[in-house]
Design a protein around this motif. Structure first.
Motif, PDB file in Angstrom:
ATOM      1  N   ASP A 119      18.920 -20.066  46.752  1.00 59.26           N
ATOM      2  CA  ASP A 119      19.196 -21.286  46.239  1.00 59.26           C
ATOM      3  C   ASP A 119      20.568 -21.900  46.803  1.00 59.26           C
ATOM      4  OD1 ASP A 119      17.589 -22.046  43.837  1.00 59.26           O
ATOM      5  OD2 ASP A 119      17.877 -20.130  43.428  1.00 59.26           O
ATOM      6  N   ASN A 120      20.484 -23.247  46.570  1.00 56.62           N
ATOM      7  CA  ASN A 120      21.477 -24.032  47.022  1.00 56.62           C
ATOM      8  C   ASN A 120      22.758 -24.246  46.422  1.00 56.62           C
ATOM      9  OD1 ASN A 120      20.126 -25.838  49.253  1.00 56.62           O
ATOM     10  ND2 ASN A 120      19.206 -27.202  47.630  1.00 56.62           N
ATOM     11  N   LYS A 155      15.187 -27.237  53.486  1.00 57.16           N
ATOM     12  CA  LYS A 155      13.887 -27.829  54.163  1.00 57.16           C
ATOM     13  C   LYS A 155      13.648 -28.626  52.950  1.00 57.16           C
ATOM     14  CE  LYS A 155       8.992 -26.571  54.938  1.00 57.16           C
ATOM     15  NZ  LYS A 155       8.614 -26.566  56.658  1.00 57.16           N
ATOM     16  N   GLU A 177       7.268 -14.872  38.892  1.00 62.33           N
ATOM     17  CA  GLU A 177       7.815 -16.039  38.007  1.00 62.33           C
ATOM     18  C   GLU A 177       8.212 -15.686  36.877  1.00 62.33           C
ATOM     19  OE1 GLU A 177       8.323 -19.320  38.962  1.00 62.33           O
ATOM     20  OE2 GLU A 177       9.220 -19.468  37.008  1.00 62.33           O
ATOM     21  N   ASN A 192       8.036 -24.865  44.633  1.00 62.36           N
ATOM     22  CA  ASN A 192       7.686 -25.594  45.911  1.00 62.36           C
ATOM     23  C   ASN A 192       8.050 -25.171  47.165  1.00 62.36           C
ATOM     24  OD1 ASN A 192       5.598 -27.462  44.788  1.00 62.36           O
ATOM     25  ND2 ASN A 192       7.295 -28.124  43.480  1.00 62.36           N
ATOM     26  N   ILE A 193       9.422 -24.962  47.097  1.00 59.90           N
ATOM     27  CA  ILE A 193      10.116 -24.438  48.264  1.00 59.90           C
ATOM     28  C   ILE A 193       9.556 -23.195  48.854  1.00 59.90           C
ATOM     29  CG2 ILE A 193      12.222 -23.569  47.229  1.00 59.90           C
ATOM     30  CD1 ILE A 193      12.461 -25.367  50.414  1.00 59.90           C
ATOM     31  N   THR A 239      11.736 -30.583  50.552  1.00 62.04           N
ATOM     32  CA  THR A 239      10.408 -30.155  49.914  1.00 62.04           C
ATOM     33  C   THR A 239      10.170 -30.992  48.676  1.00 62.04           C
ATOM     34  OG1 THR A 239      10.604 -28.039  51.055  1.00 62.04           O
ATOM     35  CG2 THR A 239       8.704 -28.346  49.231  1.00 62.04           C
TER      36      THR A 239
HETATM   37  N1  LIG Z   1      13.045 -28.401  47.305  1.00 58.57           N
HETATM   38  C1  LIG Z   1      13.774 -28.556  48.124  1.00 58.57           C
HETATM   39  O1  LIG Z   1      13.875 -29.429  48.891  1.00 58.57           O
HETATM   40  C2  LIG Z   1      14.738 -27.168  48.403  1.00 58.57           C
HETATM   41  C3  LIG Z   1      15.313 -26.941  49.328  1.00 58.57           C
HETATM   42  C4  LIG Z   1      16.303 -26.077  49.759  1.00 58.57           C
HETATM   43  C5  LIG Z   1      16.741 -25.299  48.617  1.00 58.57           C
HETATM   44  N2  LIG Z   1      15.850 -25.486  47.316  1.00 58.57           N
HETATM   45  C6  LIG Z   1      16.487 -24.335  46.358  1.00 58.57           C
HETATM   46  O2  LIG Z   1      15.122 -24.321  45.656  1.00 58.57           O
HETATM   47  C7  LIG Z   1      15.585 -24.333  44.387  1.00 58.57           C
HETATM   48  C8  LIG Z   1      13.879 -24.562  43.786  1.00 58.57           C
HETATM   49  O3  LIG Z   1      13.476 -25.731  44.464  1.00 58.57           O
HETATM   50  P1  LIG Z   1      11.845 -25.857  44.323  1.00 58.57           P
HETATM   51  O4  LIG Z   1      11.585 -27.092  45.069  1.00 58.57           O
HETATM   52  O5  LIG Z   1      10.957 -24.728  44.379  1.00 58.57           O
HETATM   53  O6  LIG Z   1      11.584 -26.294  42.779  1.00 58.57           O
HETATM   54  P2  LIG Z   1      10.536 -26.293  41.929  1.00 58.57           P
HETATM   55  O7  LIG Z   1      10.879 -27.204  40.699  1.00 58.57           O
HETATM   56  O8  LIG Z   1       9.392 -26.558  42.390  1.00 58.57           O
HETATM   57  O9  LIG Z   1      10.426 -24.849  41.111  1.00 58.57           O
HETATM   58  C9  LIG Z   1      11.888 -24.573  40.408  1.00 58.57           C
HETATM   59  C10 LIG Z   1      11.726 -23.046  40.340  1.00 58.57           C
HETATM   60  O10 LIG Z   1      12.734 -22.717  39.791  1.00 58.57           O
HETATM   61  C11 LIG Z   1      12.519 -22.001  38.436  1.00 58.57           C
HETATM   62  N3  LIG Z   1      13.542 -22.462  37.569  1.00 58.57           N
HETATM   63  C12 LIG Z   1      13.509 -23.663  36.917  1.00 58.57           C
HETATM   64  N4  LIG Z   1      14.661 -23.641  35.856  1.00 58.57           N
HETATM   65  C13 LIG Z   1      14.997 -22.306  35.625  1.00 58.57           C
HETATM   66  C14 LIG Z   1      15.870 -21.351  35.097  1.00 58.57           C
HETATM   67  N5  LIG Z   1      16.682 -21.987  34.096  1.00 58.57           N
HETATM   68  N6  LIG Z   1      15.800 -20.105  34.934  1.00 58.57           N
HETATM   69  C15 LIG Z   1      15.064 -19.477  36.276  1.00 58.57           C
HETATM   70  N7  LIG Z   1      14.248 -20.199  36.810  1.00 58.57           N
HETATM   71  C16 LIG Z   1      14.178 -21.297  36.651  1.00 58.57           C
HETATM   72  C17 LIG Z   1      11.020 -22.577  38.104  1.00 58.57           C
HETATM   73  O11 LIG Z   1      10.506 -21.573  37.261  1.00 58.57           O
HETATM   74  C18 LIG Z   1      10.564 -22.428  39.459  1.00 58.57           C
HETATM   75  O12 LIG Z   1      10.036 -21.295  39.901  1.00 58.57           O
HETATM   76  C19 LIG Z   1      16.361 -25.686  44.121  1.00 58.57           C
HETATM   77  O13 LIG Z   1      16.976 -25.761  43.105  1.00 58.57           O
HETATM   78  C20 LIG Z   1      17.313 -25.315  45.478  1.00 58.57           C
HETATM   79  O14 LIG Z   1      18.525 -24.568  45.126  1.00 58.57           O
HETATM   80  C21 LIG Z   1      15.111 -26.370  47.359  1.00 58.57           C
END
Ligand SMILES: NC(=O)c1ccc[n+]([C@@H]2O[C@H](COP(=O)([O-])OP(=O)(O)OC[C@H]3O[C@@H](n4cnc5c(N)ncnc54)[C@H](O)[C@@H]3O)[C@@H](O)[C@H]2O)c1
Ligand SMILES: O=P(O)(O)OC[C@@H](O)[C@@H](O)[C@H](O)[C@H](O)CO
Length: 536
Positions: free
Chosen positions: A200-201, A249, A73, A46-47, A251
């Motif tokens: 990533d965070n 952000k 992916e 989603n992010i 999300t």
């Molecule tokens: N959603 C937010 O608010 C946000 C904001 C800033 C940063 N982030 C960072 O982005 C990351 C993903 O957030 P998102 O909102 O896209 O989440 P999401 O759940 O929508 O997507 C997660 C993504 O990570 C992948 N994933 C999950 N587990 C995995 C693993 N063990 N190995 C490899 N890939 C894996 C999934 O296949 C998918 O592509 C967060 O963990 C964070 O570090 C998110």
């Protein structure tokens, strides 16, 4: 109104309902991207849809870019199969502003969606082709913190990693093994330069990605599974860089209230999917307006002018400060505190928690009182103003459907970064004392109480997924609300675990406080609330 190439042909229909549409020639952009891709993003979650894809769309609209994104992916192939492909790579970004207004954008900047699956020849060969291209400048990642780990909760190497280390780059199974195999393709194609950008965070995210990649490159080079000098290529920053970054952000997962808004407009087939790997995806994403992406400016093959889309490029030192500010003190720790207590106190929305005076005071205390003293001003963003906006505007935004349950996912992986760094800074400071930290141990005790899977009314609830659940839940499995508990005896092995908390809480002198809080929180129903009221 369908979210796909065909459905978007009737532009007027979409525009009359207030949607911004891609303002570029998508067919031409797709063709150019196929020929000369510049950016592959790993992690179609989603992010990425809400942030990076929208920035690229904006730059395509402005004519700053003439090529789009390739998304890859490698963990949850269903995202590509069930979302990206049926929707021809399009998704709708719904921006939920704090004043209640809503912005709807059809994002079409993702022009190729691939699975990173070495069993899928078509996709994996295409990725190999992309990694051979001179034009490729960056590969970026939002794959969660655990995506970079080569070991399981017990510290044992994952079976897929062991297998890949033995077998080499031909047909890898593990995530990082697949990424390193693609880098080897780039090496073989003439040692071409590239930036590998973790978004990533996690603290020092570039180094985390580097270390995982290096482990494979070293092993394969040493055992002759690749050319001996492959590891030198990975270690040469003029060839392969691993910049640090900070991304921000909020999300949330696609929410039914937003789906309803789009449905009313006449948009069809919006149903979100929860994949078998627990990703929540839909043809739309919902996010706040505020966004920051700060990246160390280390791009050995050059980079597009992403600063024109609001990204900030700077030094590693500045990224470090800004990331510490956001991830370790001013945003993510507050989120985790609200996640843990929100689940126990029966909340389903983060914004509602901010109306709870005790929880509001808790996060203000964690942020302003305990966190802020250790923040080094990064210069490009003011920490006090940042936290003011987080607590005054962003987290309380009543239009954001963010949930404590989403944020509670993988808490065991986040405590060390989100709180441990502050404890370490207190330990290192001549002016500060760890014993002054009263609220951080309250969150630790809250997390252990959370692991019981019993809310403050004594009802069971489902814990969010976390790779360490099986390891840590047994420690609290026999605790019953209202019955005496020897917290020290039960919790010692967890509290000593530096991997979880960033420090050994016994050595830090915080373990007794955590045990004391935990004992009070298990005294009966309502005890979590009364413990919070007492100490906040
Ligand atoms: N959603 C937010 O608010 C946000 C904001 C800033 C940063 N982030 C960072 O982005 C990351 C993903 O957030 P998102 O909102 O896209 O989440 P999401 O759940 O929508 O997507 C997660 C993504 O990570 C992948 N994933 C999950 N587990 C995995 C693993 N063990 N190995 C490899 N890939 C894996 C999934 O296949 C998918 O592509 C967060 O963990 C964070 O570090 C998110
Ligand atoms: O994405 P995670 O799982 O690392 O953390 C959950 C939230 O704290 C996080 O997604 C925030 O919303 C984000 O960091 C805001 O920029």
């Amino acid at each position: 109104m369908q979210v796909n190439e065909q459905g978007l042909k009737n532009k007027e229909q979409w525009e009359s309902k207030g949607y911004s549409l891609p303002g570029f020639d998508r067919a031409a952009v797709t063709e150019k991207t196929r020929e000369n891709p510049f950016w592959v993003h790993f992690g179609a979650g989603n992010i990425f849809r809400a942030f990076q894809a929208n920035v690229v769309q904006d730059l395509l609209n402005k004519g700053v870019l003439d090529r789009g994104l390739v998304v890859a992916e490698g963990f949850d192939y269903e995202i590509v199969e069930k979302m990206n492909r049926p929707h021809d790579g399009y998704s709708i970004l719904v921006t939920l502003k704090a004043n209640g207004s809503v912005e709807k954008t059809v994002v079409g900047s993702v022009v190729e969606s691939l699975t990173v699956d070495s069993e899928n020849d078509a996709d994996f060969n295409r990725l190999r082709e992309i990694f051979k291209k001179d034009s490729l400048q960056m590969a970026s990642f939002t794959i969660t913190e655990k995506g970079y780990s080569l070991v399981n909760g017990k510290g044992e190497m994952l079976p897929s990693v062991v297998a890949d280390m033995e077998k080499g780059p031909e047909k890898p199974e593990s995530y990082i093994g697949k990424v390193v195999s693609l880098l080897y393709t780039r090496f073989q194609a003439g040692e071409k330069p590239i930036a590998m950008v973790s978004m990533d965070n996690c603290s020092h995210n570039g180094s985390k990605l580097h270390d995982a990649v290096f482990a494979f490159a070293k092993k394969w080079s040493e055992t002759g599974l690749t050319d001996k000098s492959f590891v030198d290529y990975i270690e040469n920053p003029a060839k392969v860089s691993f910049p640090w970054s900070m991304i921000d952000k909020i999300t949330p997962r696609p929410d039914p209230s937003v789906e309803e808004i789009l449905k009313k407009d006449g948009v069809e087939e919006l149903e979100p999917v929860v994949t078998s790997k627990n990703t929540y995806v839909a043809p739309f994403v919902n996010a706040e307006e505020c966004q920051y992406l700060v990246i160390e400016d280390a791009f050995p093959n050059g980079r597009p002018e992403l600063e024109k889309g609001g990204l900030i490029f700077t030094t590693r030192e500045t990224v470090d400060k800004v990331e510490k500010m956001k991830v370790c003190t001013c945003l993510n720790p507050l989120h985790t505190a609200l996640a843990v207590f929100g689940c126990i106190l029966g909340y389903d929305l983060i914004s509602k928690e901010m109306k709870d005076e005790t929880l509001k005071k808790l996060v203000e205390g964690i942020g302003y009182v305990e966190g802020l003293p250790v923040v080094i001003n990064p210069g490009i963003l003011d920490p006090k103003e940042f936290i003011d906006t987080v607590l005054g505007v962003r987290i309380p935004n009543p239009f954001m459907p963010d949930t404590p349950q989403r944020i509670a996912t993988d808490t065991s992986q986040k405590l060390a970064i989100r709180f441990g760094e502050t404890i370490k800074a207190y330990q290192a400071s001549p002016e500060l004392n760890v014993s002054d930290l009263k609220l951080i141990p309250l969150v630790f005790a809250g997390w252990l109480r959370y692991l019981m899977g019993v809310d403050d009314n004594g009802n069971t609830f489902e814990l969010s997924p976390d790779p360490l659940l099986d390891t840590v839940r047994p420690y609290v499995a026999d605790v019953k609300l209202g019955e005496p508990v020897d917290a020290e005896k039960l919790l010692k092995p967890v509290l000593e675990n530096e991997k979880i908390f960033g420090v050994n809480l016994y050595e830090a002198g915080m373990a007794d406080t955590v045990c004391g809080y935990f004992t009070q929180m298990t005294a009966g129903t309502g005890a979590v609330r009364s413990t919070l009221v007492k100490y906040v």
